[in-house]
Write an enzyme that holds these catalytic residues in place. Structure first.
Site, PDB file in Angstrom:
ATOM      1  N   TYR A  61       0.838  -1.201   0.000  1.00  0.00           N
ATOM      2  CA  TYR A  61       0.000   0.000   0.000  1.00  0.00           C
ATOM      3  C   TYR A  61       0.876   1.255   0.000  1.00  0.00           C
ATOM      4  O   TYR A  61       0.639   2.205  -0.766  1.00  0.00           O
ATOM      5  CB  TYR A  61      -0.896   0.016   1.235  1.00  0.00           C
ATOM      6  N   ARG A  71       3.434  10.697  -9.247  1.00  0.00           N
ATOM      7  CA  ARG A  71       2.529  10.959 -10.383  1.00  0.00           C
ATOM      8  C   ARG A  71       1.674  12.199 -10.125  1.00  0.00           C
ATOM      9  O   ARG A  71       1.547  13.071 -10.999  1.00  0.00           O
ATOM     10  CB  ARG A  71       1.659   9.715 -10.609  1.00  0.00           C
ATOM     11  N   ASP A  75       1.618  16.428 -11.783  1.00  0.00           N
ATOM     12  CA  ASP A  75       0.461  17.257 -12.148  1.00  0.00           C
ATOM     13  C   ASP A  75       0.499  18.597 -11.423  1.00  0.00           C
ATOM     14  O   ASP A  75       0.190  19.650 -12.003  1.00  0.00           O
ATOM     15  CB  ASP A  75      -0.836  16.522 -11.802  1.00  0.00           C
ATOM     16  N   MET A  79       0.518  22.392 -13.004  1.00  0.00           N
ATOM     17  CA  MET A  79      -0.469  23.440 -12.700  1.00  0.00           C
ATOM     18  C   MET A  79       0.210  24.718 -12.231  1.00  0.00           C
ATOM     19  O   MET A  79      -0.122  25.825 -12.686  1.00  0.00           O
ATOM     20  CB  MET A  79      -1.437  22.937 -11.625  1.00  0.00           C
ATOM     21  N   PHE A 102      -5.818  19.098 -13.416  1.00  0.00           N
ATOM     22  CA  PHE A 102      -6.244  19.364 -12.037  1.00  0.00           C
ATOM     23  C   PHE A 102      -7.252  18.329 -11.553  1.00  0.00           C
ATOM     24  O   PHE A 102      -7.324  18.037 -10.355  1.00  0.00           O
ATOM     25  CB  PHE A 102      -6.740  20.810 -11.837  1.00  0.00           C
ATOM     26  N   ASN A 123      -2.445  -1.067   8.216  1.00  0.00           N
ATOM     27  CA  ASN A 123      -2.281  -2.487   7.949  1.00  0.00           C
ATOM     28  C   ASN A 123      -1.020  -3.034   8.590  1.00  0.00           C
ATOM     29  O   ASN A 123      -1.024  -4.125   9.170  1.00  0.00           O
ATOM     30  CB  ASN A 123      -2.199  -2.714   6.433  1.00  0.00           C
ATOM     31  N   ASP A 134      -2.394 -11.549  12.680  1.00  0.00           N
ATOM     32  CA  ASP A 134      -2.817 -11.000  11.389  1.00  0.00           C
ATOM     33  C   ASP A 134      -4.168 -10.327  11.574  1.00  0.00           C
ATOM     34  O   ASP A 134      -4.729 -10.317  12.682  1.00  0.00           O
ATOM     35  CB  ASP A 134      -2.905 -12.097  10.315  1.00  0.00           C
ATOM     36  N   ASN A 141      -8.012  -8.882   2.786  1.00  0.00           N
ATOM     37  CA  ASN A 141      -7.044  -7.791   2.850  1.00  0.00           C
ATOM     38  C   ASN A 141      -6.267  -7.686   1.546  1.00  0.00           C
ATOM     39  O   ASN A 141      -6.056  -6.592   1.007  1.00  0.00           O
ATOM     40  CB  ASN A 141      -6.090  -8.049   4.024  1.00  0.00           C
ATOM     41  N   SER A 144      -8.534  -6.334  -1.169  1.00  0.00           N
ATOM     42  CA  SER A 144      -8.720  -4.888  -0.993  1.00  0.00           C
ATOM     43  C   SER A 144      -7.566  -4.114  -1.609  1.00  0.00           C
ATOM     44  O   SER A 144      -7.767  -3.119  -2.323  1.00  0.00           O
ATOM     45  CB  SER A 144      -8.839  -4.549   0.493  1.00  0.00           C
ATOM     46  N   THR A 148      -7.595  -1.620  -5.051  1.00  0.00           N
ATOM     47  CA  THR A 148      -7.113  -0.238  -5.027  1.00  0.00           C
ATOM     48  C   THR A 148      -6.084  -0.014  -6.125  1.00  0.00           C
ATOM     49  O   THR A 148      -6.118   0.998  -6.839  1.00  0.00           O
ATOM     50  CB  THR A 148      -6.492   0.077  -3.653  1.00  0.00           C
ATOM     51  N   THR A 200     -11.639  -0.301  -0.505  1.00  0.00           N
ATOM     52  CA  THR A 200     -11.507   0.465   0.734  1.00  0.00           C
ATOM     53  C   THR A 200     -12.590   0.083   1.730  1.00  0.00           C
ATOM     54  O   THR A 200     -12.326  -0.032   2.935  1.00  0.00           O
ATOM     55  CB  THR A 200     -11.563   1.970   0.425  1.00  0.00           C
ATOM     56  N   THR A 203     -11.635  -3.035   3.367  1.00  0.00           N
ATOM     57  CA  THR A 203     -10.586  -2.754   4.355  1.00  0.00           C
ATOM     58  C   THR A 203     -11.191  -2.254   5.657  1.00  0.00           C
ATOM     59  O   THR A 203     -10.789  -2.677   6.748  1.00  0.00           O
ATOM     60  CB  THR A 203      -9.600  -1.713   3.804  1.00  0.00           C
ATOM     61  N   THR A 210     -11.127  -6.692  13.162  1.00  0.00           N
ATOM     62  CA  THR A 210      -9.872  -7.067  13.824  1.00  0.00           C
ATOM     63  C   THR A 210      -9.758  -6.416  15.193  1.00  0.00           C
ATOM     64  O   THR A 210      -9.453  -7.077  16.196  1.00  0.00           O
ATOM     65  CB  THR A 210      -8.673  -6.665  12.947  1.00  0.00           C
ATOM     66  N   HIS A 283     -16.601  14.975   3.222  1.00  0.00           N
ATOM     67  CA  HIS A 283     -15.970  15.550   4.404  1.00  0.00           C
ATOM     68  C   HIS A 283     -15.573  14.492   5.421  1.00  0.00           C
ATOM     69  O   HIS A 283     -14.486  14.594   5.988  1.00  0.00           O
ATOM     70  CB  HIS A 283     -16.839  16.626   5.064  1.00  0.00           C
ATOM     71  N   GLU A 285     -14.353  11.813   4.622  1.00  0.00           N
ATOM     72  CA  GLU A 285     -13.111  11.317   4.030  1.00  0.00           C
ATOM     73  C   GLU A 285     -11.894  12.056   4.579  1.00  0.00           C
ATOM     74  O   GLU A 285     -10.826  11.460   4.790  1.00  0.00           O
ATOM     75  CB  GLU A 285     -13.181  11.461   2.505  1.00  0.00           C
ATOM     76  N   TYR A 287     -11.495  13.152   7.539  1.00  0.00           N
ATOM     77  CA  TYR A 287     -11.190  12.601   8.864  1.00  0.00           C
ATOM     78  C   TYR A 287     -10.779  11.134   8.790  1.00  0.00           C
ATOM     79  O   TYR A 287     -10.046  10.648   9.662  1.00  0.00           O
ATOM     80  CB  TYR A 287     -12.394  12.813   9.783  1.00  0.00           C
ATOM     81  N   SER A 298       0.712  10.556  17.909  1.00  0.00           N
ATOM     82  CA  SER A 298       0.648  10.146  19.311  1.00  0.00           C
ATOM     83  C   SER A 298       1.760   9.158  19.638  1.00  0.00           C
ATOM     84  O   SER A 298       2.412   9.259  20.687  1.00  0.00           O
ATOM     85  CB  SER A 298      -0.721   9.520  19.614  1.00  0.00           C
ATOM     86  N   SER A 314      -8.539  11.129  27.459  1.00  0.00           N
ATOM     87  CA  SER A 314      -9.097  12.258  26.703  1.00  0.00           C
ATOM     88  C   SER A 314      -8.770  12.132  25.217  1.00  0.00           C
ATOM     89  O   SER A 314      -9.547  12.578  24.362  1.00  0.00           O
ATOM     90  CB  SER A 314      -8.575  13.587  27.258  1.00  0.00           C
ATOM     91  N   THR A 358      -9.960  18.275  18.244  1.00  0.00           N
ATOM     92  CA  THR A 358      -8.641  18.381  17.621  1.00  0.00           C
ATOM     93  C   THR A 358      -7.717  19.236  18.473  1.00  0.00           C
ATOM     94  O   THR A 358      -6.535  18.907  18.652  1.00  0.00           O
ATOM     95  CB  THR A 358      -8.761  18.981  16.210  1.00  0.00           C
ATOM     96  N   LYS A 361      -6.269  17.254  21.294  1.00  0.00           N
ATOM     97  CA  LYS A 361      -5.126  16.437  20.889  1.00  0.00           C
ATOM     98  C   LYS A 361      -3.848  17.271  20.813  1.00  0.00           C
ATOM     99  O   LYS A 361      -2.777  16.831  21.266  1.00  0.00           O
ATOM    100  CB  LYS A 361      -5.417  15.779  19.532  1.00  0.00           C
ATOM    101  N   HIS A 418      -6.377  26.381   2.148  1.00  0.00           N
ATOM    102  CA  HIS A 418      -6.825  25.776   3.418  1.00  0.00           C
ATOM    103  C   HIS A 418      -6.815  24.261   3.336  1.00  0.00           C
ATOM    104  O   HIS A 418      -6.324  23.572   4.241  1.00  0.00           O
ATOM    105  CB  HIS A 418      -8.234  26.269   3.775  1.00  0.00           C
ATOM    106  N   PHE A 419      -7.354  23.720   2.248  1.00  0.00           N
ATOM    107  CA  PHE A 419      -7.443  22.271   2.118  1.00  0.00           C
ATOM    108  C   PHE A 419      -6.050  21.642   2.125  1.00  0.00           C
ATOM    109  O   PHE A 419      -5.798  20.658   2.827  1.00  0.00           O
ATOM    110  CB  PHE A 419      -8.186  21.926   0.824  1.00  0.00           C
ATOM    111  N   HIS A 420      -5.123  22.222   1.358  1.00  0.00           N
ATOM    112  CA  HIS A 420      -3.761  21.693   1.345  1.00  0.00           C
ATOM    113  C   HIS A 420      -3.065  21.925   2.685  1.00  0.00           C
ATOM    114  O   HIS A 420      -2.189  21.143   3.075  1.00  0.00           O
ATOM    115  CB  HIS A 420      -2.961  22.326   0.210  1.00  0.00           C
TER     116      HIS A 420
END
Length: 667
Positions: A61, A71, A75, A79, A102, A123, A134, A141, A144, A148, A200, A203, A210, A283, A285, A287, A298, A314, A358, A361, A418-420
């Protein structure tokens, strides 16, 4: 006979994709010839392609993710360079090619880089941390993973046969409907994501089962490492959200193939329903990706601070809160839809509330470092860089969670930045921290720290140089996906952003060099004890790399940090405290080509559906069905590892640990 497929599908009139495709084909052909000439094919088939070992699958994976990172980053460079030269000019990319770039960039980076990377880490590490041999369903597994990989292959086939979608990484109707996208680009997208999405979802089911049902003796839920908790939370969201994606894309496929009207603007269709459904998956996705990264941080922060994680309870509660709240905030992606002030207010408040766990954490990681003896390894640098970068991205997220601000910033480059900010600063930095942290456990030698730290600084600095300018031009009104522009005030910022992309490229080059140098010098970097970082959880109690069976005897867990407890007792006594166990033979699942063969037929079926080659669709489906029938009728499902082999491996590990302990305690 071949449906819509003809020689016109090859882009002979477009030199850039033609040259790129030819280069890829030549590289793959050269690699296959080299592998065959070296005689590696039997080894690869036996040890990797047909393996059902969770560790091997996790590594594959991560390897897929690394290839797709290269790859997708190509791109990104195209851009950024296009926009850097497209002021009062057409640039070097025609609009239809730029739109494909894009769209492919977002699709590859989310579905085939970020997802495989975090799934690979889960995994590899999760069963070891749970103290088990396992995952619950080893062959599933393998299936899966290969599904992908099949989806990734279909996306890349579009580079040389046909075209890719021009709709963006999410195919909004009506643009993605047959009327406005009559080519095969959207079909490539839909079938690639459907095939990989099924993998997915399987998985998610596998990992949830498990964690809930297979743990070492004595390991109750509150004794699980935080990485296992975030893995559980992430995969619960996968199980809840990915069926939405599958159903949504299936409805769009029915619109395109059968003439249904789920998302058309006539005959009772509703294009905005697609927005609701796709973001009800989309959205969560985010998280799904970030929760495993939180688990990595952690583990890394605790290990390299030399302290238990501050207030584990906590952290568990925060992870589960994020798991639940992630399913309640999707509408903030389209506040401008016109749902009304009340609906927007509810989702805006929910989007702000999710920042609270968040923040918990972040403070817990900082408190873990406080008073500890912090070792600034490259894995720790990725973690600290994440804290700085992700906090900034989180604050801009709270800003766009306000409907009033979002009306101004919606669809601008501020949103892209923001997204990046959260995906690179959170997911990518987390993936690199996990890769660095668990690499010696996977391969038995550590990576070069000097090059690893240099790569971190290039990524860290390059990110800010590349994306802070996008915040600026976004506030100045520049919308996303612009192939050219005529606003002079945007030009210098976009040039700077292009320079930032080149700095990140230097970081990637340093990571490649790090791997090369480390492999070449692996004899001097060998991890003899299985515990190069002075770790605290169970994966560090076995050899590096671990044997197929992981543990000679399943560990008996009596505390939150069972391995650290045993290690401290050994240091206090000056000798190993666990007596040599009574070794017995171990049964493990037999390798199976089911996953690889299923993916082969999935690629044939998907490609045939894209090009309407109906007879080949039938053959592909028959082949996939026959594969599962053959798997169901297997007579031999397990292999037995003799007790003598188990004893040999474990005794060598015990001897190495005893020698390291004596050396550490020597005056």
């Amino acid at each position: 006979m071949f449906g819509k497929l003809s020689w016109q599908a090859i882009p002979f009139d477009q030199p850039i994709p033609l040259a790129a495709g030819a280069l890829v084909v030549l590289v793959i052909a050269a690699l296959l010839i080299w592998v065959a000439a070296k005689g590696y094919i039997p080894y690869l088939w036996r040890e990797w392609i047909t393996s059902v070992d969770h560790k091997r699958i996790g590594i594959m994976y991560c390897l897929l993710a690394a290839v797709m990172l290269l790859r997708g980053f190509i791109d990104a460079l195209m851009m950024r360079s296009q926009q850097a030269v497209a002021f009062h000019a057409a640039g070097y990319l025609p609009p239809e090619h730029y739109n494909q770039i894009f769209s492919a960039h977002g699709t590859i980076m989310i579905f085939f880089m970020a997802m495989p990377f975090v799934i690979g880490l889960m995994n590899f590490a999760m069963p070891l941390q749970l103290g088990v041999r396992d995952v619950a369903f080893p062959t599933l597994n393998s299936v899966s993973f290969w599904l992908t990989a099949a989806g990734a292959l279909l996306v890349n086939i579009s580079l040389v046969v046909g075209e890719f979608a021009r709709t963006g990484w999410l195919p909004y109707p009506p643009l993605s409907e047959l009327t406005y996208s009559p080519g095969v680009g959207v079909d490539y997208y839909l079938w690639a994501i459907q095939i990989s999405g099924i993998g997915t979802l399987m998985t998610g089911i596998n990992m949830v089962t498990t964690i809930l049902k297979i743990r070492a003796p004595g390991m109750n839920y509150m004794r699980m490492p935080i990485f296992c908790w975030t893995t559980l939370a992430s995969n619960l969201v996968i199980v809840a959200a990915f069926p939405i994606l599958t159903a949504t894309l299936a409805m769009l496929l029915l619109d395109r193939y059968v003439g249904f009207h789920f998302f058309t603007n006539e005959a009772g269709g509703n294009a905005m329903m697609f927005m609701n459904l796709i973001w009800a998956w989309g959205h969560p996705e985010v998280y799904i990706l970030i929760l495993p990264a939180f688990g990595v941080f952690s583990e890394v922060v605790s290990t390299f601070s030399g302290k238990p994680l501050f207030d584990r309870r906590s952290m568990v509660i925060a992870s589960l809160a994020i798991c639940i709240l992630s399913l309640c905030v999707w509408l903030h992606h389209f506040f401008t839809m016109g749902a009304g002030g009340d609906v927007n207010a509810v989702f805006g408040i929910a989007s702000m509330i999710i920042a609270v766990p968040t923040g918990v954490k972040i403070y817990n990681w900082l408190f873990t470092m406080y008073g500890g003896r912090v070792r600034f390894s490259s894995a720790m640098l990725w973690s600290i860089g994440f804290m700085v970068t992700f906090v900034i991205g989180g604050m801009t997220g709270v800003l766009v969670a306000s409907p009033a601000a979002d009306f101004l910033l919606h669809n601008s480059l501020f949103l892209v930045a923001h997204f990046h900010n959260v995906i690179i600063g959170g997911v990518v930095f987390g993936a690199f921290a996990g890769y660095t942290y668990w690499f010696p456990k996977a391969f038995g030698f550590v990576l070069d720290e000097r090059l690893g730290k240099a790569a971190f600084w290039c990524w860290f600095i390059g990110f800010y140089v590349a994306f802070v300018p996008l915040y600026v031009v976004g506030l100045e009104g520049m919308t996303r996906r612009m192939q050219h522009y005529d606003r002079a005030e945007w030009y210098p910022w976009l040039v700077v952003a292009g320079v930032g992309a080149l700095i990140i490229l230097c970081g990637i080059a340093l990571q490649v060099a790090q791997l090369w140098v480390s492999v070449r010098g692996r004899a001097q970097r060998r991890d003899l004890t299985g515990d190069p970082w002075d770790g605290r959880s169970l994966e560090w109690s076995t050899t590096s790399p671990p044997p197929m069976f992981n543990f000679a005897v399943l560990p008996n867990v009596t505390s939150d940090e069972p391995y650290w407890t045993i290690k401290q007792q050994a240091r206090a006594r000056g000798q190993l405290v666990t007596p040599e166990p009574e070794y017995t033979s171990i049964e493990m699942p037999r390798n199976s080509p089911t996953g690889f063969i299923t993916a082969f037929f999935a690629v044939i079926t998907g490609f045939s559906l894209i090009w309407h080659i109906w007879w080949l669709v039938i053959l592909g489906l028959i082949g996939a069905y026959a594969t599962f029938v053959a798997f169901a009728w297997r007579d031999h499902t397990e292999i037995e590892i003799p007790a003598a082999e188990v004893a040999r491996i474990d005794r060598a590990n015990r001897a190495a640990r005893a020698a390291a302990l004596r050396e550490a305690l020597a005056p």
